[in-house]
Design an enzyme around this catalytic site. Structure first.
Site, PDB file in Angstrom:
ATOM      1  N   LYS A   1       0.841  -1.208   0.000  1.00 47.49           N
ATOM      2  CA  LYS A   1       0.000   0.000   0.000  1.00 47.49           C
ATOM      3  C   LYS A   1       0.881   1.266   0.000  1.00 47.49           C
ATOM      4  CE  LYS A   1      -3.632  -2.471   2.428  1.00 47.49           C
ATOM      5  NZ  LYS A   1      -4.265  -2.799   3.710  1.00 47.49           N
TER       6      LYS A   1
ATOM      7  N   GLN B   1      -4.884  -1.633   9.950  1.00 45.49           N
ATOM      8  CA  GLN B   1      -4.581  -2.908   9.304  1.00 45.49           C
ATOM      9  C   GLN B   1      -5.103  -4.060  10.158  1.00 45.49           C
ATOM     10  OE1 GLN B   1      -2.975  -3.104   6.216  1.00 45.49           O
ATOM     11  NE2 GLN B   1      -3.457  -5.293   6.296  1.00 45.49           N
TER      12      GLN B   1
ATOM     13  N   ASP C   1     -11.218   2.688   4.099  1.00 43.40           N
ATOM     14  CA  ASP C   1     -11.491   1.252   3.939  1.00 43.40           C
ATOM     15  C   ASP C   1     -12.997   1.003   3.877  1.00 43.40           C
ATOM     16  OD1 ASP C   1      -9.312  -0.368   3.548  1.00 43.40           O
ATOM     17  OD2 ASP C   1      -8.889  -0.672   5.686  1.00 43.40           O
TER      18      ASP C   1
END
Ligand code: NDP
Length: 319
Positions: free
Chosen positions: A73, A117, A142
């Site tokens: 990422k 994460q 997200d």
């Protein structure tokens, strides 16, 4: 769109029976998305005196798989011109410490996107739901908070962040040129990150959607009715080619490692769809790897750029 033309041409040459599906490349499509985003970031930089979208990836602990995903990422962000930071808390961090860290990033006006994460790697008990919902909905790139999930489920697609994997799947479906409206779509899986938002996205793009899960009886029968099939079950090669409707669009989110003695590593990655049999019947199919995977990262970048654009718009309208 190009691939759909190639597909029709091939059908024309072969009559009504097709022998092999057109492959929808996530590598190629994600590259196009990343190039477009790079241009958009360049424009922002020149119009707003060096302004850059910024993303924070918050990690708890030190899982090897998470480290790999995070570095992918950060690399993608750097290539596009997004200012991405990795904040790592030790695996001894308490729930309160994690929440405090999220709050402080929420309050930092120079950060436009924040992702935590998952899975969290902590020696303490941390409530994932609490953590996911602590991320400000305006920075939740997200798309996992209840606010963004609720908006998506109500069809407020332009006013929420859409989770990256389903968003990438939609982009791949668009690439086929097949219209979603009026089609029968089948989703296998109902997780918050893949299946449930995929159902919502297809529904609000006007498909009639059936969502299957581990208690669904007669999965082959459900799959056989799908014009568009999206699979996110985490079961290696579970969907067999014989189940697939002729000409269907097949999107495989699965990432499964299976033993393979011919590889140096002793294993290889396969999807949730049995590729070699499914591509004898599907019209379009995504490979694993190189299908949905690269799109997930590209759509995270897309959400981050979008968040920065919204920030600029709100700030301009305030001044
Ligand atoms: P989860 O384990 O959270 O969810 C799996 C879903 O599949 C559940 O809803 C489960 O049903 C359903 N399921 C499991 N077994 C069956 C079965 N035999 N028949 C029908 N349904 C079944 O997984 P995720 O959603 O997180 O991930 C799914 C897959 O996608 C995994 O392979 C994962 O690695 C991959 N993935 C890929 C990403 C990418 O970037 N390419 C990103 C995220 C995930 P139930 O709810 O009843 O338990």
């Amino acid at each position: 769109m190009l691939s759909s033309v190639a597909h029709s041409l091939r059908l024309g040459c072969q009559g009504s029976r097709r022998s092999i599906a057109t492959v929808i490349s996530g590598n190629k499509t994600s590259k196009l998305v990343r190039e477009r985003l790079k241009n958009e970031v360049e424009k922002m930089k020149s119009q707003f005196s060096g302004f850059r979208p910024s993303l924070v990836v918050l990690q708890v602990g030190d899982r090897d798989d998470s480290n790999l995903y995070i570095s992918t990422k950060l690399k993608a962000a750097a290539e596009i011109g997004i200012d991405a930071k990795h904040v790592r808390l030790p695996n001894t961090a308490t729930q309160d410490e994690v929440l405090r860290s999220i709050m402080s990033i929420n309050e930092n006006l120079s950060v436009h996107g924040l992702i935590v994460q998952l899975p969290l790697d902590s020696v303490n008990h941390i409530n994932n739901e609490l953590v996911t919902n602590a991320v400000s909905p305006e920075k939740d790139v997200d798309g996992l908070s209840c606010i963004n999930a609720g908006k998506l489920s109500r069809g407020d697609l332009s006013d929420c962040f859409i989770p990256c994997t389903p968003s990438g799947c939609m982009e791949l479906i668009r690439q086929t040129g097949v219209s979603v409206a009026g089609k029968h779509a089948v989703v296998i899986g109902r997780s918050k990150i893949v299946g449930a938002p995929m159902h919502d996205l297809l529904l609000w793009n006007h498909a009639t959607v059936t969502t299957c899960h581990s208690k669904t009886p007669d999965l082959p029968e459900q799959v056989s009715r799908a014009d568009i099939l999206v699979v996110g079950a985490g079961r290696a090669e579970m969907v067999r080619g014989e189940w697939v409707k002729e000409g269907a669009v097949v999107i495989d989110c699965g990432i499964n490692h299976i033993p393979d003695e011919t590889r140096v590593s002793g294993k290889r990655v396969v999807g949730d769809v049995h590729y070699t049999s499914a591509n004898q019947r599907a019209g379009f199919i995504t490979p694993v790897p190189g299908g949905v995977g690269p799109m997930t990262v590209a759509m995270l970048m897309e959400n981050t750029v979008q968040s920065a654009q919204r920030f600029l718009l709100n700030n301009q309208s305030r001044t």
